[in-house]
Design a protein around this motif. Structure first.
Motif, PDB file in Angstrom:
ATOM      1  N   HIS A   1      -0.740  25.799 -17.338  1.00  0.00           N
ATOM      2  CA  HIS A   1      -0.819  26.399 -15.994  1.00  0.00           C
ATOM      3  C   HIS A   1      -1.625  27.673 -16.134  1.00  0.00           C
ATOM      4  CE1 HIS A   1       2.019  29.372 -17.433  1.00  0.00           C
ATOM      5  NE2 HIS A   1       2.729  28.370 -17.922  1.00  0.00           N
TER       6      HIS A   1
ATOM      7  N   HIS B   1       2.275  33.395 -12.737  1.00  0.00           N
ATOM      8  CA  HIS B   1       1.329  32.299 -12.974  1.00  0.00           C
ATOM      9  C   HIS B   1       0.401  32.170 -11.766  1.00  0.00           C
ATOM     10  CE1 HIS B   1       4.643  30.283 -15.624  1.00  0.00           C
ATOM     11  NE2 HIS B   1       4.136  31.367 -16.187  1.00  0.00           N
TER      12      HIS B   1
ATOM     13  N   LYS C   1       7.535  30.051 -27.222  1.00  0.00           N
ATOM     14  CA  LYS C   1       7.011  28.782 -26.716  1.00  0.00           C
ATOM     15  C   LYS C   1       7.425  27.605 -27.592  1.00  0.00           C
ATOM     16  CE  LYS C   1       4.774  30.853 -23.397  1.00  0.00           C
ATOM     17  NZ  LYS C   1       5.136  30.677 -21.987  1.00  0.00           N
TER      18      LYS C   1
ATOM     19  N   ASN D   1      -2.500  31.812 -15.656  1.00  0.00           N
ATOM     20  CA  ASN D   1      -1.855  33.121 -15.700  1.00  0.00           C
ATOM     21  C   ASN D   1      -2.910  34.201 -15.937  1.00  0.00           C
ATOM     22  OD1 ASN D   1      -0.418  35.497 -16.212  1.00  0.00           O
ATOM     23  ND2 ASN D   1       1.312  34.467 -17.124  1.00  0.00           N
TER      24      ASN D   1
HETATM   25 MN    MN Z   1       4.746  32.137 -18.064  1.00  0.00          MN
END
Ligand code: MN
Ligand code: 2PG
Ligand code: MN
Length: 609
Positions: free
Chosen positions: A524, A553, A414, A526
């Motif tokens: 988002h 997601h 990330k 998940n």
């Molecule tokens: Mn992802």
């Protein structure tokens, strides 16, 4: 994205990195820390200047209530939605006292915001959010039409076929061998690519004179249901057959699972790209078949442990056993993914004459283009079919121009999210002196095997940054909810969420200690839904009665919490923005840093009395 250069840290024996390590000169090529310090091109004004106002007023006005200089933490929980509270919501089921307590602040200091669909610049409200669009929106303060929609428009209007990227690849078609290759993710996920766009593009190429097409297709199972690769490849085989009937020699040439072949990101594991190079370019892979659907079906059947995401590479061969579509001098190659992070490395392998990340064995001279340009700083690749979104005057540029000292940190998976995507898809730092970017190296095993990932190390690094007094803005991303969520392994996701909670506690305690302010939000959903559902919302079950995992997601909104001893008592969330989304986060955190946001940013979520 993101060259490694300049100073390297010296590793102490401490568990986590320390800021001292970051700032000391060192030459050791350790495997724990990879700070991006020095050596980056400055790009303070960001991207193309063509559409920028002639004179930008970079000076931000002081916020009327919040004082500048209060340490501010922005923590992004990756893949962490606010969803129905049932047995398949790992966030609901996990023991996460710190993050659950944030909800007590509602409605004044906790709310949800939209993180999917048109609220983040995706074509429709059926599109789930993803890290690229989420971090772009939070960094830029605006809803920007994203790659997926831009490609749709360019294909629909036919503009794509008139632009110079297309003219460039087309040059290859009229002299033998003249094969047009397409490499990318074959699914309807809409996160990195969409198969309908590839189908339209192949048809368009044929209509423009292309006589030979080879597809190097990656199986998904991460942005769509596990096992759905067979459906997508069957559909693609039908489309290729239709093209063949019209006189275009169109076939699948190679493939493999996206997490094992080709689509690495942020240089986490170059071996993944190397496998792809062998299959796509050299026509070499351990598995050889005469047909792609047969390849996927057989490999899956023979190895019950494999899945779409991790399918080993395969090559399609003719009756004599020769690969049907190696990439050779004189061919054209297009990567049809629109999203950058997982195709930047392959783009470098095609584009850079001088390339040392793995031995390419053979480096074909081809006309290479991306669906988009993937890196605005590196201009990678030089040729592309659709112009990327113009993401300008991002918050990062304003903040460095106003002297804000920033510490941005995540683990490899990330790292580019809180730097590259945050800064509008630019790999360089915005200011060498004001910014520290710290990458903690991710594990390379499947993340359900190590679900705690690097949450603790990231939190410790952030804590040290907070306590150091050297930074105004501490920005981190905790990857666990997302990366472990994608494995579909519910038990591991619970561990992942609990590791995130502990990390958040460590950072919030540090903020408390220095009298700072925090914002905890997410990009988002998940981990908030781990089961596939029927139309009524009931979990689908397999023959043994177990819920069928959801690896993608979700469409859920995400939480947004603010607080900390430095937050003035009269600051609250306003109630007149029920549809606010991730782009509203930007003006909000600029306020929390003591500034008024630029007038054209989406409005702040805050009110003050
Ligand atoms: Mn992802
Ligand atoms: O892993 C990825 O590439 C995507 C899913 O395709 O996830 P995220 O957007 O969270 O990075
Ligand atoms: Mn994400």
């Amino acid at each position: 994205m993101g060259k490694r250069s300049g100073k390297r840290p010296v590793l102490g024996k401490a568990v986590g990195p320390t800021l001292e390590h970051i700032e000391r000169d060192g030459t050791r090529d350790d495997d724990i820390l990879k700070p991006r310090i020095g050596g980056f091109k400055m790009n303070c004004c960001g991207g193309s200047s063509a559409t920028e106002p002639v004179k930008v007023d970079w000076k931000l006005k002081a916020h009327p209530v919040i004082k500048r200089g209060t340490p501010f933490l922005l923590c992004v929980l990756d893949g962490w939605g606010e969803n129905r509270e049932d047995d398949y919501n790992a966030i609901f089921k996990a023991s996460i006292p710190t993050i659950k307590a944030l909800k007590n602040g509602a409605p004044a200091r906790w709310r949800t915001i939209k993180a999917h669909g048109t609220a983040v610049g995706l074509p429709s409200d059926q599109d789930m959010g993803n890290s690229e669009v989420g971090h772009n929106a939070m960094g830029a303060g605006k809803v920007i039409e994203q790659g997926a929609g831009l490609v749709d428009t360019a294909l629909r209007s036919g503009k794509l076929y008139k632009d110079k990227g297309f003219a460039y690849i087309k040059q290859a078609w009229f002299n033998a061998p003249g094969t047009q290759h397409f490499i990318g993710l074959v699914s309807d996920g809409g996160v990195h690519s969409r198969y309908d766009q590839l189908a339209a593009l192949m048809k368009g190429c044929f209509e423009q004179g292309c006589k030979k097409i080879r597809v190097h297709g990656l199986t998904d199972g991460r942005d769509c249901a596990e096992g759905s690769s067979i459906k997508f490849f069957t559909e693609m085989e039908k489309d290729l057959e239709a093209l063949r009937k019209k006189g275009c020699d169109a076939r699948v040439a190679s493939g493999g699972g996206r997490m094992f072949v080709t689509m690495d990101r942020y240089e986490a594991d170059w071996k993944i790209v190397e496998r792809g190079w062998h299959a796509h370019v050299l026509g070499e892979a351990p598995h050889k078949f005469q047909n792609a659907v047969e390849a996927i079906t057989t490999i899956r059947k023979n190895d019950p442990d494999t899945n779409d995401q991790y399918l080993p590479p395969f090559v399609i061969v003719d009756k004599s056993g020769a690969p049907v579509g190696p990439i050779v001098d004189g061919d054209a190659v297009v990567i049809f993914n629109f999203r950058a992070d997982r195709v930047a490395q392959l783009s470098k392998a095609f584009e850079y004459e001088d390339f040392k990340k793995f031995d390419r064995k053979r480096y074909p001279k081809v006309k290479f283009a991306g669906m988009m340009q993937y890196d605005g700083d590196l201009k990678l690749p030089k040729n592309y079919l659709v112009s990327p979104p113009l993401i300008e005057r991002t918050s990062g540029v304003y903040l460095v121009k106003n002297g804000v000292r920033t510490f941005a940190c995540s683990e490899t998976q990330k790292f580019g999210h809180v730097t590259f995507f945050w800064n509008g898809n630019r790999s360089g730092k915005l200011d060498e002196k004001l910014e520290t970017y710290l990458e903690i190296v991710s594990d390379t095993c499947p993340f359900n095997e190590k679900p705690k990932m690097k949450a603790d190390q990231i939190a410790k690094a952030a804590k040290e940054a907070i306590l150091s007094g050297k930074y105004d803005f501490i920005r981190v991303n905790l990857a666990n909810g997302d990366m472990v969520g994608h494995t579909g392994d519910f038990g591991s996701v619970l561990v992942a969420c609990e590791a995130v909670d502990k990390g958040v506690k460590l950072m919030l305690d540090a903020i408390k200690q220095v009298g700072g302010i925090y914002m905890v939000t997410a990009d988002h959903g998940n981990a908030d839904d781990m089961a596939q559902r029927n139309k009524k919302g009931e979990a689908l079950k397999d023959e043994e009665g177990n819920a069928i995992p959801l690896t993608s997601h979700t469409l859920a909104p995400v939480p947004c919490a603010i607080g900390g001893p430095g937050l003035p008592a009269n600051i609250k969330f306003r109630s007149d923005l029920p549809n606010a989304g991730l782009a509203n986060v930007t003006a909000t955190f600029m306020n929390l840093l003591g500034f008024e946001a630029p007038a054209d940013y989406e409005p702040t979520l805050l009110k003050w009395t």
